[in-house]
Scaffold this motif. Structure first.
Motif: not given
Length: 280
Positions: A65-73, A84-88
């Motif tokens: 659910r999280l990766q679908s809505r917020f793929p860059h987090d 990991d991802a390059a995100s604050r």
């Protein structure tokens, strides 16, 4: 609707909170439906903490659910570790807080999801599958369960003594003298010490005023920020064991997460209790 209300737009993190609540509640349905068939699939550490098949199934659902809505987090999850991802922005996921309880058939467990930005918690969601209740908090917007605001503890010390929750990190050994001293002092000078094996339940109890305080020693980093945000937004104050300022965050070693959480007279009382351990 007045124009000023229209101009403000949606509340900060409204979308994130909506997704976190939905994911936690969907995971809760899974956990409740399969509770009696839970199987231990791994031992997490030397202390015997278990991983069950329900941990993994609930985690898979929430991460999707999280990766679908917020793929860059970024996501830090209890079993999967760091995605990991390059995100604050970092999501914290405890898909089954209370795995050891579930493994022995004890219905004391919760689902926790939090969002931190630059290490500071901004969204906290705690869902209890047994009762179907969901507690949520957004930084600066208070804490609630459905339409009801959470009042937090009264801050008074009952004549019979306060009721407090206790948590310690997985890395704390059985013979740790500080942990033993803290628990001993709390047992002697409070009415009851709750050792729930599911800290998120303690945070929801504190935020809604069912207990008077919470003491932690080297607390775990994944479930702590969302639960602590829930308490903070309900008016709970945090201090270090020495009584100094304490910042709720997701960064730093577990040695930085030893705290007393309460307010008013109860906070002063509990700081006196733990201060006796430090002096010894």
């Amino acid at each position: 609707m007045p124009s000023s209300a229209r101009d403000r737009g949606p509340a900060p993190y409204a979308g994130e909170t909506e997704v976190a609540v939905a994911a936690a509640e969907e995971a809760g349905v899974l956990l409740r439906g399969r509770f009696g068939a839970a199987r231990a699939v791994a031992v997490k550490d030397a202390g015997g903490d278990l991983v069950t098949d329900l941990d993994l199934a609930a985690e898979k659902l929430i991460l999707a659910r999280l990766q679908s809505r917020f793929p860059h987090d970024r996501i830090l999850s209890e079993e999967a570790g760091l995605l990991d991802a390059a995100s604050r922005r970092t999501w914290l996921v405890d898909p089954l807080d209370g795995s050891n309880n579930v493994a022995i058939g004890l219905t004391a467990y919760a689902v926790g999801i939090g969002l931190c930005v630059d290490g500071a918690p901004v969204v906290g969601v705690v869902h209890e599958p047994v009762t179907g209740r969901t507690w949520r908090a957004v930084r600066g917007q208070g804490a609630s369960c459905g339409p009801d605001r959470l009042p937090g503890p009264s801050g008074r010390v009952p004549g019979s003594g306060p009721v407090v929750a206790w948590t310690q990190g997985h890395a704390v050994g059985r013979a740790d003298p500080v942990a033993a001293g803290l628990r001993g002092q709390l047992e002697r000078r409070t009415r009851r010490v709750l050792q729930l094996w599911a800290p998120l339940l303690g945070w929801s109890m504190l935020a809604r005023g069912a207990i008077d305080g919470f003491v932690g020693y080297r607390a775990e980093g994944i479930d702590f920020p969302p639960g602590a945000l829930l308490a903070t937004e309900a008016g709970v104050e945090f201090r270090t064991l020495a009584g100094g300022p304490f910042t709720v965050g997701a960064t730093g070693p577990d040695t930085d997460r030893s705290f007393v959480a309460a307010r008013g007279e109860a906070l002063a009382y509990l700081l006196d209790v733990v201060g006796g351990v430090r002096a010894a």
